[in-house]
Design a protein around this motif. Sequence first.
Motif, PDB file in Angstrom:
ATOM      1  N   MET A 124     -20.357 -11.342   8.107  1.00 44.00           N
ATOM      2  CA  MET A 124     -19.845 -12.401   7.240  1.00 44.00           C
ATOM      3  C   MET A 124     -20.589 -12.344   5.912  1.00 44.00           C
ATOM      4  O   MET A 124     -21.817 -12.214   5.897  1.00 44.00           O
ATOM      5  N   ARG A 125     -19.845 -12.457   4.822  1.00 41.80           N
ATOM      6  CA  ARG A 125     -20.444 -12.364   3.492  1.00 41.80           C
ATOM      7  C   ARG A 125     -21.551 -13.391   3.312  1.00 41.80           C
ATOM      8  O   ARG A 125     -21.399 -14.572   3.551  1.00 41.80           O
ATOM      9  N   ASP A 126     -22.723 -12.911   2.862  1.00 45.68           N
ATOM     10  CA  ASP A 126     -23.867 -13.772   2.561  1.00 45.68           C
ATOM     11  C   ASP A 126     -24.416 -14.512   3.776  1.00 45.68           C
ATOM     12  O   ASP A 126     -25.205 -15.450   3.623  1.00 45.68           O
ATOM     13  N   LEU A 127     -24.015 -14.134   4.950  1.00 45.15           N
ATOM     14  CA  LEU A 127     -24.572 -14.737   6.169  1.00 45.15           C
ATOM     15  C   LEU A 127     -24.749 -13.633   7.199  1.00 45.15           C
ATOM     16  O   LEU A 127     -23.873 -13.375   8.012  1.00 45.15           O
ATOM     17  N   GLN A 128     -25.883 -12.991   7.138  1.00 41.33           N
ATOM     18  CA  GLN A 128     -26.135 -11.835   7.983  1.00 41.33           C
ATOM     19  C   GLN A 128     -26.823 -12.209   9.288  1.00 41.33           C
ATOM     20  O   GLN A 128     -26.580 -11.607  10.319  1.00 41.33           O
ATOM     21  N   HIS A 129     -27.670 -13.240   9.239  1.00 35.85           N
ATOM     22  CA  HIS A 129     -28.528 -13.541  10.387  1.00 35.85           C
ATOM     23  C   HIS A 129     -28.558 -15.046  10.634  1.00 35.85           C
ATOM     24  O   HIS A 129     -28.932 -15.828   9.760  1.00 35.85           O
ATOM     25  N   VAL A 130     -28.178 -15.442  11.837  1.00 34.77           N
ATOM     26  CA  VAL A 130     -28.260 -16.829  12.280  1.00 34.77           C
ATOM     27  C   VAL A 130     -29.231 -16.902  13.448  1.00 34.77           C
ATOM     28  O   VAL A 130     -29.158 -16.093  14.381  1.00 34.77           O
ATOM     29  N   PRO A 149     -33.619  -8.523   9.315  1.00 34.09           N
ATOM     30  CA  PRO A 149     -33.645  -9.400   8.133  1.00 34.09           C
ATOM     31  C   PRO A 149     -34.017 -10.826   8.514  1.00 34.09           C
ATOM     32  O   PRO A 149     -33.733 -11.271   9.627  1.00 34.09           O
ATOM     33  N   ASP A 150     -34.666 -11.531   7.605  1.00 31.71           N
ATOM     34  CA  ASP A 150     -35.003 -12.926   7.856  1.00 31.71           C
ATOM     35  C   ASP A 150     -33.728 -13.743   8.074  1.00 31.71           C
ATOM     36  O   ASP A 150     -32.674 -13.433   7.503  1.00 31.71           O
ATOM     37  N   PRO A 151     -33.802 -14.782   8.889  1.00 35.09           N
ATOM     38  CA  PRO A 151     -32.593 -15.586   9.135  1.00 35.09           C
ATOM     39  C   PRO A 151     -32.120 -16.304   7.882  1.00 35.09           C
ATOM     40  O   PRO A 151     -32.913 -16.915   7.165  1.00 35.09           O
ATOM     41  N   ASP A 152     -30.832 -16.218   7.611  1.00 34.79           N
ATOM     42  CA  ASP A 152     -30.226 -16.987   6.532  1.00 34.79           C
ATOM     43  C   ASP A 152     -30.088 -18.447   6.936  1.00 34.79           C
ATOM     44  O   ASP A 152     -30.293 -19.351   6.123  1.00 34.79           O
ATOM     45  N   LEU A 153     -29.757 -18.651   8.192  1.00 37.12           N
ATOM     46  CA  LEU A 153     -29.470 -19.988   8.709  1.00 37.12           C
ATOM     47  C   LEU A 153     -30.166 -20.182  10.045  1.00 37.12           C
ATOM     48  O   LEU A 153     -30.081 -19.320  10.922  1.00 37.12           O
ATOM     49  N   ILE A 154     -30.860 -21.315  10.187  1.00 37.69           N
ATOM     50  CA  ILE A 154     -31.447 -21.696  11.469  1.00 37.69           C
ATOM     51  C   ILE A 154     -30.785 -22.994  11.917  1.00 37.69           C
ATOM     52  O   ILE A 154     -30.777 -23.988  11.187  1.00 37.69           O
ATOM     53  N   ILE A 155     -30.223 -22.961  13.120  1.00 37.11           N
ATOM     54  CA  ILE A 155     -29.553 -24.126  13.708  1.00 37.11           C
ATOM     55  C   ILE A 155     -30.413 -24.667  14.838  1.00 37.11           C
ATOM     56  O   ILE A 155     -30.947 -23.895  15.640  1.00 37.11           O
ATOM     57  N   ARG A 156     -30.568 -25.974  14.882  1.00 38.54           N
ATOM     58  CA  ARG A 156     -31.213 -26.588  16.044  1.00 38.54           C
ATOM     59  C   ARG A 156     -30.299 -27.674  16.584  1.00 38.54           C
ATOM     60  O   ARG A 156     -29.803 -28.527  15.836  1.00 38.54           O
ATOM     61  N   GLU A 158     -32.008 -21.580   5.436  1.00 40.51           N
ATOM     62  CA  GLU A 158     -31.363 -22.892   5.402  1.00 40.51           C
ATOM     63  C   GLU A 158     -31.370 -23.450   6.824  1.00 40.51           C
ATOM     64  O   GLU A 158     -31.297 -22.700   7.802  1.00 40.51           O
ATOM     65  N   PHE A 159     -31.464 -24.791   6.935  1.00 42.63           N
ATOM     66  CA  PHE A 159     -31.519 -25.428   8.249  1.00 42.63           C
ATOM     67  C   PHE A 159     -30.329 -26.357   8.440  1.00 42.63           C
ATOM     68  O   PHE A 159     -29.940 -27.081   7.527  1.00 42.63           O
ATOM     69  N   LYS A 186     -16.648 -24.581  17.674  1.00 41.59           N
ATOM     70  CA  LYS A 186     -16.393 -25.575  16.630  1.00 41.59           C
ATOM     71  C   LYS A 186     -17.706 -26.023  15.983  1.00 41.59           C
ATOM     72  O   LYS A 186     -17.814 -26.108  14.756  1.00 41.59           O
ATOM     73  N   ALA A 187     -18.720 -26.293  16.806  1.00 38.31           N
ATOM     74  CA  ALA A 187     -20.019 -26.697  16.270  1.00 38.31           C
ATOM     75  C   ALA A 187     -20.641 -25.565  15.462  1.00 38.31           C
ATOM     76  O   ALA A 187     -21.263 -25.801  14.415  1.00 38.31           O
ATOM     77  N   PHE A 188     -20.465 -24.340  15.925  1.00 37.81           N
ATOM     78  CA  PHE A 188     -20.979 -23.167  15.222  1.00 37.81           C
ATOM     79  C   PHE A 188     -20.314 -23.054  13.843  1.00 37.81           C
ATOM     80  O   PHE A 188     -20.979 -22.879  12.816  1.00 37.81           O
ATOM     81  N   GLU A 189     -19.006 -23.181  13.818  1.00 31.32           N
ATOM     82  CA  GLU A 189     -18.282 -23.064  12.551  1.00 31.32           C
ATOM     83  C   GLU A 189     -18.634 -24.194  11.596  1.00 31.32           C
ATOM     84  O   GLU A 189     -18.705 -23.989  10.375  1.00 31.32           O
ATOM     85  N   GLU A 190     -18.872 -25.401  12.114  1.00 33.85           N
ATOM     86  CA  GLU A 190     -19.267 -26.512  11.254  1.00 33.85           C
ATOM     87  C   GLU A 190     -20.635 -26.260  10.627  1.00 33.85           C
ATOM     88  O   GLU A 190     -20.868 -26.573   9.450  1.00 33.85           O
ATOM     89  N   ALA A 191     -21.553 -25.686  11.397  1.00 34.32           N
ATOM     90  CA  ALA A 191     -22.872 -25.356  10.861  1.00 34.32           C
ATOM     91  C   ALA A 191     -22.757 -24.301   9.770  1.00 34.32           C
ATOM     92  O   ALA A 191     -23.439 -24.366   8.733  1.00 34.32           O
ATOM     93  N   ILE A 192     -21.894 -23.323   9.985  1.00 40.62           N
ATOM     94  CA  ILE A 192     -21.688 -22.276   8.987  1.00 40.62           C
ATOM     95  C   ILE A 192     -21.057 -22.853   7.722  1.00 40.62           C
ATOM     96  O   ILE A 192     -21.431 -22.491   6.598  1.00 40.62           O
ATOM     97  N   ALA A 193     -20.099 -23.764   7.890  1.00 39.19           N
ATOM     98  CA  ALA A 193     -19.468 -24.395   6.722  1.00 39.19           C
ATOM     99  C   ALA A 193     -20.505 -25.177   5.920  1.00 39.19           C
ATOM    100  O   ALA A 193     -20.492 -25.163   4.675  1.00 39.19           O
ATOM    101  N   ASP A 194     -21.406 -25.851   6.606  1.00 32.53           N
ATOM    102  CA  ASP A 194     -22.490 -26.576   5.934  1.00 32.53           C
ATOM    103  C   ASP A 194     -23.348 -25.594   5.146  1.00 32.53           C
ATOM    104  O   ASP A 194     -23.700 -25.840   3.983  1.00 32.53           O
ATOM    105  N   TYR A 195     -23.681 -24.467   5.756  1.00 32.01           N
ATOM    106  CA  TYR A 195     -24.482 -23.436   5.085  1.00 32.01           C
ATOM    107  C   TYR A 195     -23.808 -22.975   3.791  1.00 32.01           C
ATOM    108  O   TYR A 195     -24.445 -22.878   2.740  1.00 32.01           O
ATOM    109  N   PHE A 196     -22.523 -22.707   3.841  1.00 34.20           N
ATOM    110  CA  PHE A 196     -21.821 -22.181   2.669  1.00 34.20           C
ATOM    111  C   PHE A 196     -21.594 -23.244   1.586  1.00 34.20           C
ATOM    112  O   PHE A 196     -21.242 -22.904   0.460  1.00 34.20           O
ATOM    113  N   SER A 197     -21.828 -24.499   1.931  1.00 32.63           N
ATOM    114  CA  SER A 197     -21.694 -25.546   0.924  1.00 32.63           C
ATOM    115  C   SER A 197     -22.943 -25.659   0.052  1.00 32.63           C
ATOM    116  O   SER A 197     -22.958 -26.403  -0.931  1.00 32.63           O
TER     117      SER A 197
END
Length: 238
Positions: free
Chosen positions: A1-7, A173-180, A199-200, A213-224
């Motif tokens: 995914m563009r600009d999101l390599q590592h979650v 690569p370092d994580p672009d996004l960390i979800i908890r 980003e968290f 759905k929760a995964f996609e919502e977290a990704i949408a938050d990241y891209f915002s």
Amino acid sequence: MRDLQHVAIIMDGNGRWANARGLPRSMGHRRGVEAVREAVRAAGELGIQYLTLFAFSSENWRRPEAEVEELMGLLKHFIRRDLAELHKEGVRVRVIGERENLSSDIRALLEEAENLTRDNQRQTLVVAFNYGARDEVARAMRRVAAKYAAGEVELEGLTAEYLDEHLDTAGIPDPDLIIRTSGELRLSNFLLWQAAYSEFVFLPCLWPDFDRKAFEEAIADYFSRDRRYGGLSREIAS
């Protein structure tokens, strides 16, 4: 995914999920394994190349012995049941964390997973098992110190980049996004070095309820968001 390599994901809330339903904690952990499968599948379909899961921390040994045994059994079951499918799907498995104090059968399973899948390139699943970030940095420092003492590196060469090469995550690569999950707002000794510019997203859902759905919502938050890495925002820079 563009600009999101590592979650990377801190999978939290199995016990609370079970308690809320009047079930033993073991049922929460078992349902959590199903959420792991869904997360791996979703990450692959969404084109995320690296997915890191905090499976078992170095502090988790403090839990009751029966619960630790349950978690070890689930790890064995997951590898024996899912490894062939992961390999078939082109997923490379990489394990980070201290292995010296693990039982020989667990170490053998982890090595089997890594060896079987080491040439796969579609996706990398990083499993943080018996992992603690402070311990990881301390072990990396010992490796670096040994090389310095042996004359393999000069003082000027002891850079952040050099230490990075001796971490468990070397080459990742370092994580672009960390979800908890579970609503907790802390890192819990997870990827402290690597999370410098991550980003968290903190989700209220408990891990067994985590789905695509929760995964996609977290990704949408990241891209915002506007990732600046210490620089100016795109709006100000323009």
